[in-house]
Design an enzyme around this catalytic site. Structure first.
Site, PDB file in Angstrom:
ATOM      1  N   GLY B  45       0.788  -1.229   0.000  1.00 36.21           N
ATOM      2  CA  GLY B  45       0.000   0.000   0.000  1.00 36.21           C
ATOM      3  C   GLY B  45       0.822   1.281   0.000  1.00 36.21           C
ATOM      4  CG  ASP B  47       0.937   6.037  -2.608  1.00 42.15           C
ATOM      5  OD1 ASP B  47       0.396   5.015  -3.081  1.00 42.15           O
ATOM      6  OD2 ASP B  47       0.323   6.885  -1.946  1.00 42.15           O
ATOM      7  CG  ASP B 193      25.779   4.061 -11.385  1.00 40.88           C
ATOM      8  OD1 ASP B 193      25.213   3.253 -10.629  1.00 40.88           O
ATOM      9  OD2 ASP B 193      25.395   4.295 -12.557  1.00 40.88           O
ATOM     10  CG  HIS B 366      22.802   2.113 -14.499  1.00 43.49           C
ATOM     11  ND1 HIS B 366      23.072   3.115 -13.601  1.00 43.49           N
ATOM     12  CD2 HIS B 366      21.463   2.071 -14.619  1.00 43.49           C
ATOM     13  CE1 HIS B 366      21.941   3.653 -13.175  1.00 43.49           C
ATOM     14  NE2 HIS B 366      20.941   3.037 -13.782  1.00 43.49           N
TER      15      HIS B 366
END
Lengths: 551, 551
Positions: B45, B47, B193, B366
């Site tokens: 539930g 968001d 990254d 990526h």
């Protein structure tokens, strides 16, 4: 429609799992496989999904026999539920019968009774008007077979689950000669496994993963812990073989894998040299470089061995900094998040974590496109029916058959519950029987339907609000304050304030309401739904209950 | 600890998403990125998930600026929530600022106010004691950049999200010379990254998918419908270019993609020849072979364009038997089931469905391992901190750096909330600030915690049973029959019988109970839990409510 052959799939079409097929001729039914499916993510709280047996309920005495093509759950798992309703002899290979007997004894306990009949490649078995020829094909468990079935309208072939592995680690190589010679007399229809239909090329042999494991066992600075499917006996055999080479003993963790190991060893399906296998307690005392562990939980299932080890909650095994963990499987669609979460925990606990595609430590047990074509080319069937697979797998398998020259109108992409009449002149879907999901939840079989699942989905998203509205029995005037309870909606620290507001909203609505039960309930429900949406933008399931008091 | 450089990651470490990093020197904070994360399957539930801003709450006036490395939600999406609490100038490239401005105007409406400052590759920007040098790197959206940041203790480099694409379709090629020359003066620490750290080799260029699309557009017998990420502007550019070649007009379906298209075209990031783009209504009237549609929903999201089309519920687009549908993305982990379900629906509706790996129609945005090594090799940092990625990605990235000769004690695998002090002599985690999830559910930010989620999980699995127990206020004797309500437990046809049994079980338990509120509640709860487990083997959430009546 008597005296025509009918093919009635009750599961396995447009889905992975709960494979079950009926072949019917006159008042005779031959059942091939009776499997379960594991629930998808949106089947909340469901334990298992089984085929719908509705079609059989008024034809119980038509069933002449049940043939099981191999020992995986998606081909055997619903047998107990079927045997609750009908009684018929079961035919399969020795290993399958051993696994099935264990399952049935567990389920039925003292009520156990079953007619188990061993069959083998080369046998010819009469089952009512059907004559069954089992043909060994390779898969990810030994003793898997395809079936050639002679029927009064002609010979048909069902592939079972298969791959073409010319160098299997355990179990027989596929009997392509058998297929070819049975096919030489002409095959009316081929029903073939579609699971790998998206994959180009040829599925690598189980043998091809040996080099990766050899390197791992040779170089690992400590224990090697390999997670795989409990039923993947050839993987177990490979680990025993390579462990021997590097003076490692194999221990097994996980109930289902231990049981399968014992059954397979007893029956001779696993070759275990003396001293090659040790108990977990013994392994825990050996030097680390002398230990291989085979464990369950390669799919990240939270209750299985590897996930518990990763979380540090396994009773008998504590991971060590110099362990090497190998996940020897690919995530089944839907399990990716759980597997990833487990790997994220493992990298901090051990020396190295190895999984596909980082190394070639797993191969599929299902045919890829070239193997599917090979089978079609050997069988040269008049009609082709792709089975076992999601909708797209059936679709791609049908296109493959088309590309090999089978006419489009000789290919039948049917659905569970379709009744396909098969004759030399053609095939036709002539009727429909219920083919949808039957859910098992706890002891309940079939009592959970879409409505209950929708309620669970709403509850999962937004929790619930119930309001009890006490009213005087006759006047239906309020007999006290409405009482509101919520779970899964708001955090308790804020709850008091929110609940106060909700109570006010209900009180106001009820004051204006007509004093019938339904008006009171509807108004309370509307008021609460509006209130929660307005204050939180959430949509809990709202359940109003008017309680009539005697006083 | 004043006058030392501190690195404080508030998100993006051991997870994919909600990237947010603080660099702090004295009473000065520079924020890099403020992203959201999309909820995992077990965050029922929810968001959105955003970083925890707790650390900033007593340092609001320390924040000198916010630099956004590129325009994706996982780097910009939590800006509105942060700007509710602090006010600081935002620095980024033109495209990012356009996307951010739209987002902030939508969220704040009339309350909108923001200081948006454009920066570009080659610029030198003073932000408090920090000097920021943006360096263009390629990613899956134009205008992405790495940041070299001069601090009083030395220069650091943050990679942002990146790949090394020498032939990008839109946006600049990576400025490796810029990186090299900034690195020439010595780099104290590299933050890089890690998303693609499991992938060997070099991520293919966006350009490499052109042949597959060229073939599709050339051969398709009808419309070509391409689903991709709404922000993947280079994919949009490629479809426009190839469509031109085959005389197809491009139409766009899906709100987010349309908005991005308009913004990017207006700013010149998309080159759209006159007449190359048409509105949906126009496309619906053109001959099928003259139409390309770009749509949202490549992840199978039920509310997005492609899933609606697959289900036959899209308002403006009805799929046709000669359509070709291309899913130009890979499922993000967790979305596999929804994507598979959508494909299963699509194969029955259209001519052909194409998706990876059936054809080379997607590349990642990526870096893979060789590109990560390339960056490390150019930067030659003293210290290395892997960022952006799940735990295993950070782990593998750290091992890569080690394999290139960076000493193990110069590599820092830190967690969200860790406060890493960085100086020429070394780095050390000196403190910890809350780095965990903050959930957004409806209008609630942070009010849903583990307790509410556990309740939702229990409700999802087994539904609920509430029992309302009316008692006399003073004696606490029953003032009427207990009233039971359930949802998500049993199917309504059986419910009556089950509920009757449950009521009896409660009555019996209450008769024997002490008449205190807690005893009544506990006994009712135990009786119901036992009853439901015994009769159904299910475990609904049981909530007893004693209501004291005035009478």
């Amino acid at each position: 429609m008597a005296n025509k052959l009918r093919f009635i799939p009750l599961g396995g079409l447009s889905e992975i799992g709960r494979n079950m097929t009926l072949f019917e001729y006159g008042k005779n039914i031959l059942i091939v496989d009776v499997g379960v499916m594991f629930p998808e993510a949106d089947m909340l709280g469901i334990d298992l999904v089984i085929p719908n047996f509705e079609y059989l309920r008024d034809k119980k005495d038509w069933v002449r026999g049940i043939v099981i093509t191999h020992g995986h759950e998606d081909h055997t798992g619903a047998l107990p539920y079927l045997l609750e309703e009908i009684n018929a002899p079961i035919y399969s290979t020795r290993l399958v019968l051993a696994l099935v007997e264990r399952k049935l004894r567990e389920y039925f306990g003292k009520r156990y009774r079953a007619s188990l009949n061993e069959i083998n490649g080369g046998d010819v078995i009469k089952v009512g008007p059907f004559t069954v020829h089992p043909v060994p094909l390779s898969h990810s468990i030994p003793d898997s077979m395809a079936l050639a079935i002679d029927t009064p309208v002609g010979r048909i072939i069902h592939s079972g689950d298969f791959k073409i592995d010319f160098t299997p680690i355990s179990g027989d190589a596929p009997d392509l000669t058998g297929i070819a010679s049975l096919a030489a007399e002409g095959v009316l229809a081929l029903f073939s496994d579609s699971t790998g239909a998206e994959r180009a090329g040829f599925t690598p042999s189980e043998k091809t993963i040996e080099p990766a494991f050899d390197k791992i066992m040779r170089e690992a600075p400590g224990r090697v812990i390999v997670a795989s499917f409990a039923s993947l006996l050839s993987r177990l055999q490979l680990m025993i073989d390579i462990s021997q080479r590097y003076n490692r003993k194999v221990a097994i963790a996980g109930r289902s894998m231990s049981q399968n190991f014992e059954s397979a060893r007893k029956l001779g399906y696993l070759k275990v040299p003396k001293g090659a296998h040790v108990r977990l307690e013994t392994a825990n005392k050996l030097p680390a470089t002398q230990v291989t562990m085979m464990v369950t939980g390669s799919q990240g299932q939270p209750e299985a061995a590897l996930a518990r080890m990763a979380a540090g909650t396994h009773r008998d095994i504590t991971l060590r900094k110099n362990d090497t963990v190998v996940i020897s499987s690919n995530p089944i669609p839907g399990n990716e998040e759980e597997v990833a979460r487990m790997i994220n925990q493992l990298v901090d606990r051990v020396h190295e974590v190895v999984y596909p595609p980082l190394a070639h430590v797993h191969v599929s047990g299902h045919a890829s496109q070239e193997e599917m074509k090979l089978l079609i080319s050997l069988v040269r069937p008049r009609f082709f029916v792709p089975v076992h697979g999601e909708r797209r797998h059936l679709h791609f398998h049908a296109r493959l058959a088309e590309s090999m020259g089978i006419a489009k109108d000789h290919i039948f992409e049917v659905q569970n519950g379709d009744i396909l009449e098969i004759g030399p002149a053609g095939c036709k879907v002539v009727d429909k029987t219920p083919g949808g999901y039957v859910f098992v939840d706890g002891t309940g079989v079939g009592d959970i339907g879409p409505k209950v699942l929708r309620e669970r989905e709403a509850l999962a998203k937004g929790g619930f609000v119930t309001v009890f509205i006490p009213v005087h029995k006759h006047s239906r005037q309020l007999a006290g304050s409405p009482r509101i309870v919520t779970r899964g909606v708001v955090y308790s620290e804020q709850a008091e304030e929110v609940l106060k507001g909700a109570e006010d909203a209900v009180q106001t609505a009820l004051k204006r309401s007509k004093h019938t039960k339904s008006a009171l309930e509807n108004n309370a429900k509307d008021a609460l739904s509006r209130y929660f949406y307005k204050t939180t933008r959430r949509q809990p399931l709202v359940v109003p209950v008017v309680v009539e008091m005697e006083h």
